[in-house]
Scaffold this motif. Structure first.
Motif, short mmCIF file in Angstrom:
data_model
loop_
_atom_site.label_atom_id
_atom_site.label_comp_id
_atom_site.label_asym_id
_atom_site.label_seq_id
_atom_site.Cartn_x
_atom_site.Cartn_y
_atom_site.Cartn_z
N PHE A 21 10.97 19.68 -5.27
CA PHE A 21 12.29 19.48 -5.85
C PHE A 21 13.09 20.78 -5.88
CE2 PHE A 21 10.19 15.77 -8.11
CZ PHE A 21 10.79 14.83 -7.29
N LYS A 22 12.41 21.88 -6.17
CA LYS A 22 13.10 23.17 -6.18
C LYS A 22 13.62 23.53 -4.80
CE LYS A 22 10.88 25.50 -10.11
NZ LYS A 22 10.04 26.66 -10.51
N SER A 23 12.79 23.33 -3.78
CA SER A 23 13.21 23.67 -2.42
C SER A 23 14.33 22.75 -1.94
CB SER A 23 12.02 23.60 -1.46
OG SER A 23 11.11 24.65 -1.71
N LEU A 24 14.25 21.48 -2.29
CA LEU A 24 15.32 20.56 -1.90
C LEU A 24 16.65 20.96 -2.52
CD1 LEU A 24 13.49 17.10 -2.07
CD2 LEU A 24 14.26 18.31 -0.02
N ARG A 25 16.60 21.56 -3.71
CA ARG A 25 17.83 21.98 -4.37
C ARG A 25 18.36 23.31 -3.84
NH1 ARG A 25 15.11 20.41 -9.16
NH2 ARG A 25 14.83 22.62 -9.70
N HIS A 26 17.44 24.23 -3.52
CA HIS A 26 17.88 25.60 -3.30
C HIS A 26 17.70 26.14 -1.88
CE1 HIS A 26 18.44 25.90 -7.59
NE2 HIS A 26 17.17 25.61 -7.82
N TYR A 27 16.85 25.52 -1.06
CA TYR A 27 16.62 26.05 0.28
C TYR A 27 17.88 25.87 1.13
CZ TYR A 27 14.25 27.24 4.61
OH TYR A 27 13.88 27.85 5.79
N ARG A 28 18.25 26.91 1.92
CA ARG A 28 19.54 26.93 2.63
C ARG A 28 19.44 26.61 4.12
NH1 ARG A 28 22.54 25.76 -1.43
NH2 ARG A 28 22.52 27.31 -3.11
N TYR A 29 18.24 26.41 4.65
CA TYR A 29 18.06 26.02 6.06
C TYR A 29 18.71 26.99 7.04
CZ TYR A 29 16.81 21.71 3.68
OH TYR A 29 16.23 20.79 2.83
N PRO A 30 18.35 28.26 6.99
CA PRO A 30 18.91 29.21 7.95
C PRO A 30 18.41 28.93 9.37
CG PRO A 30 17.16 30.22 6.68
CD PRO A 30 17.42 28.90 6.05
N GLU A 31 19.13 29.44 10.34
CA GLU A 31 18.73 29.24 11.74
C GLU A 31 17.42 29.96 12.04
OE1 GLU A 31 21.82 30.48 14.35
OE2 GLU A 31 22.88 28.56 14.23
N ILE A 32 16.56 29.28 12.78
CA ILE A 32 15.30 29.84 13.25
C ILE A 32 15.35 29.86 14.77
CG2 ILE A 32 12.80 29.58 13.33
CD1 ILE A 32 13.03 27.99 10.69
N HIS A 33 15.20 31.03 15.36
CA HIS A 33 15.20 31.17 16.82
C HIS A 33 13.76 31.11 17.31
CE1 HIS A 33 19.47 32.44 17.04
NE2 HIS A 33 19.22 32.86 15.80
N VAL A 34 13.51 30.22 18.25
CA VAL A 34 12.17 30.00 18.77
C VAL A 34 12.17 30.25 20.28
CG1 VAL A 34 10.24 28.40 18.98
CG2 VAL A 34 11.77 28.25 16.99
N ASP A 35 11.50 31.31 20.71
CA ASP A 35 11.33 31.59 22.14
C ASP A 35 9.97 31.08 22.57
OD1 ASP A 35 13.79 32.90 22.15
OD2 ASP A 35 12.86 34.82 21.63
N VAL A 36 9.95 30.25 23.62
CA VAL A 36 8.72 29.61 24.08
C VAL A 36 8.43 30.02 25.51
CG1 VAL A 36 7.51 27.42 24.38
CG2 VAL A 36 9.34 27.60 22.67
N LYS A 37 7.19 30.41 25.77
CA LYS A 37 6.75 30.69 27.13
C LYS A 37 5.50 29.88 27.43
CE LYS A 37 8.46 35.47 27.37
NZ LYS A 37 8.05 36.89 27.60
#
Length: 326
Positions: free
Chosen positions: A184-200
């Protein structure tokens, strides 16, 4: 998955080291560990119950080198198994008497939850060789993820450690209910920043650059209470499977998790990216937590790669045959 080719002297050692994680799961696992020790003794094994990980690792490596070791049994959860693999030499058989919360490895390999059944697996089971992942120098067995779930994991374990430090030993044991308040805390406060994923993918000489709000890299397909985000994932194919959710937000996160739980519908959504690779780099412009096998591991960036054949486990022979056919 294929059975590991070990000589008879390696697979038929009579020494079993039982490593107990005193903080694992919902209640203390010591009673079940003691029963397992007794059952193995009845079957003619030299079983020893230990709680110090350094001692377990030293004795396991020594016994394995002398061809005396049958298995190391972690009495705990997925994090317990990962810790044992990190501390022992390649080839040391590590199996589990599940006493954690999610118990993904025990479910994947259909390991008995009762001590007597586990003793029979140890006595007559088959060793398997599997891949492992390496994240910033630490081995993981099931998965690594970055995003809201890792934020939840961070909170749960912080609360557990605090309870343990204040001698609230009962509070140091967690269950699925322990996740409710952090969720519940994360659903209220987490901001979902961009995550860059490089795959090889070295084997296919391909690469990709992805951007998402929630990222998973799997060595084995199960997660949480058994959800399969990457159903095609195999534990011995020399690759790690990824699932990246491109969109964030409370509604989108709940929707993605629900789609994965009910029939894997997330796989056909345009906001989901799935694939495979051998090397990954995850980064973000702000602090984003990541977790390994259900334990907090820090904050991005993290470099991840496959380590073929690094993890040896022991499972029932019938289960080994079924896994080999997949």
């Amino acid at each position: 998955m294929s059975a590991i080719n070990l000589s008879e002297s390696q697979t038929q050692g009579r020494r079993v080291l039982i490593s107990v994680n005193p903080k694992a799961g919902r209640t203390s696992p010591f009673k079940r560990a003691e029963i397992l020790c007794q059952e193995l003794t009845k079957l003619g094994f030299e079983a020893e119950l230990l709680t110090d990980l350094a001692e377990v690792a030293a004795k396991a490596n020594e016994a394995y080198g002398r061809r005396e070791l049958r298995a190391v049994v972690g009495v705990g959860g997925d994090g317990t198994a990962a810790e044992l693999v990190n501390r022992t030499e390649p080839g040391v058989p590590v199996t589990l008497l599940a006493a954690g919360t999610a118990n993904l490895l025990a479910k994947q390999f259909r390991l008995p939850t009762c001590p007597r059944g586990m003793a029979q697996v140890i006595a007559s089971g088959t060793p398997l060789t599997l891949d492992a992942g390496l994240a910033n120098g630490r081995l993981f067995l099931a998965m690594v993820s970055a995003g809201i779930d890792a934020d939840i994991v961070r909170q749960v374990h912080a609360a557990r450690e605090e309870n343990y430090k204040t001698n609230a030993k009962k509070g140091a044991h967690i269950s699925y209910l322990s996740y409710m308040n952090p969720i519940f805390k994360s659903l209220r406060h987490y901001r979902y920043p961009e995550i860059h994923v490089d795959v090889k993918d070295d084997a296919r000489a391909t690469s990709a650059e992805l951007v998402g709000r929630w990222a998973f890299i799997f060595n084995l397909p199960r997660y949480g209470w058994g959800v399969s985000f990457t159903p095609a994932c195999r534990g011995a194919d020399g690759r790690l499977d990824f699932c990246v959710f491109r969109k964030g937000g409370v509604i989108r996160s709940v929707f993605n998790a629900a789609c994965a739980q009910f029939g894997g519908v997330h796989r056909v959504l345009p906001t989901t990216r799935l694939g495979q690779g051998t090397d990954y780099a995850l980064r973000a412009d702000v602090p984003v937590p990541y977790q390994l096998d259900g334990d907090p591991a820090g904050y991005l960036p993290v470099s991840v790669k496959i380590i073929p054949g690094r993890f040896t486990t022991l499972v029932a022979s019938a289960v080994a045959k079924k896994l080999q056919k997949k």
